[in-house]
Design an enzyme around this catalytic site. Structure first.
Site, mmCIF file in Angstrom:
data_model
loop_
_atom_site.group_PDB
_atom_site.id
_atom_site.type_symbol
_atom_site.label_atom_id
_atom_site.label_comp_id
_atom_site.label_asym_id
_atom_site.label_seq_id
_atom_site.Cartn_x
_atom_site.Cartn_y
_atom_site.Cartn_z
ATOM 1 N N GLU A 19 0.883 -1.313 -0.017
ATOM 2 C CA GLU A 19 -0.099 0.231 -0.082
ATOM 3 C C GLU A 19 0.819 1.201 0.030
ATOM 4 O O GLU A 19 2.209 1.126 0.002
ATOM 5 C CB GLU A 19 -0.934 0.102 1.104
ATOM 6 N N ALA B 288 0.725 5.703 0.933
ATOM 7 C CA ALA B 288 0.087 6.840 1.765
ATOM 8 C C ALA B 288 -0.791 7.697 0.807
ATOM 9 O O ALA B 288 -1.905 8.026 1.248
ATOM 10 C CB ALA B 288 1.115 7.682 2.317
ATOM 11 N N TYR C 48 -2.665 6.302 -1.447
ATOM 12 C CA TYR C 48 -3.944 4.941 -1.692
ATOM 13 C C TYR C 48 -3.670 4.730 -3.040
ATOM 14 O O TYR C 48 -3.590 3.294 -3.439
ATOM 15 C CB TYR C 48 -5.029 5.689 -1.274
ATOM 16 N N GLU D 132 -1.825 -10.139 -5.956
ATOM 17 C CA GLU D 132 -1.843 -10.971 -7.271
ATOM 18 C C GLU D 132 -0.844 -10.237 -8.310
ATOM 19 O O GLU D 132 0.124 -10.779 -9.115
ATOM 20 C CB GLU D 132 -3.087 -11.318 -7.813
HETATM 21 N N1 THU Z 1 -6.070 -6.483 -2.082
HETATM 22 C C1 THU Z 1 -5.161 -7.340 -2.815
HETATM 23 O O1 THU Z 1 -3.791 -7.777 -2.431
HETATM 24 N N2 THU Z 1 -5.717 -8.460 -3.684
HETATM 25 C C2 THU Z 1 -7.192 -8.465 -3.929
HETATM 26 O O2 THU Z 1 -7.436 -9.147 -5.052
HETATM 27 C C3 THU Z 1 -7.955 -7.561 -3.449
HETATM 28 C C4 THU Z 1 -7.570 -6.349 -2.492
HETATM 29 C C5 THU Z 1 -5.199 -5.538 -1.245
HETATM 30 C C6 THU Z 1 -5.296 -4.395 -1.702
HETATM 31 C C7 THU Z 1 -5.573 -3.740 -0.388
HETATM 32 O O3 THU Z 1 -4.028 -3.659 -0.156
HETATM 33 C C8 THU Z 1 -5.929 -4.383 0.625
HETATM 34 O O4 THU Z 1 -6.225 -5.613 -0.168
HETATM 35 C C9 THU Z 1 -7.430 -3.976 0.964
HETATM 36 O O5 THU Z 1 -8.261 -3.650 -0.285
#
Ligand code: THU
Length: 148
Positions: free
Chosen positions: A53, A55, A57, A64
């Site tokens: 992630e 800051a 966003y 994946e």
């Molecule tokens: N996220 C994933 O890593 N894979 C997905 O297919 C869905 C969401 C992550 C993105 C973000 O860091 C966190 O989960 C919350 O959405």
């Protein structure tokens, strides 16, 4: 069309174990939702990814896509399967974490939808196996841009 090898139960366990390990590397200080992925290449390598992630966003990346982009940037282009585990930080994995739409589309770029297997897991013993075609039916892919 290249035929996908059927994964054995041992192969699935190994891939899920790698996804569980990858999840521990998750950098998710904003959502506190940790995701790990393990991508199996056609030549049997396992490439791991976690969500990363930011800051701001927007630049955040899913587990994946981290795995796919690592693999493609190292020259790998053929993939058999991906295992995914996700759950809130500090909690047991109690739900299947299905890939988001953007990640499904990234898979569509490099994988044959009827062959590529997506494994969502709660543990090495508790998982579901689906194809990309089931999760992204009638998708748009590279062949749509080849007009012959
Ligand atoms: N996220 C994933 O890593 N894979 C997905 O297919 C869905 C969401 C992550 C993105 C973000 O860091 C966190 O989960 C919350 O959405």
């Amino acid at each position: 069309m290249r035929e996908s090898k059927r994964l054995t139960a041992d192969g699935i366990h190994e891939l899920v174990k790698a996804a569980i390990e990858a999840r521990r590397k998750s950098y998710s200080p904003y959502s506190h939702y940790q995701v790990g992925a393990a991508l199996l290449t056609a030549d049997g390598q396992i490439i791991r990814g976690c969500n990363i992630e930011n800051a701001a966003y927007g630049p955040s990346n899913c587990a994946e896509r981290t795995a796919f982009f690592k693999a493609v940037s190292e020259g790998m282009r053929e993939f058999e399967a991906i295992a995914i585990v996700g759950s809130p930080e500090g909690e047991e994995v109690t739900q299947y974490a299905y890939p988001c739409g953007v990640c499904r589309q990234v898979m569509r770029e490099f994988c044959e939808p009827s062959q590529f297997q997506i494994i969502v897991a709660k543990s090495e013993e508790d998982y579901r196996v689906m194809t990309l075609a089931e999760l992204l039916p009638e998708g748009f892919g590279p062949e749509n841009l080849r007009w012959q």
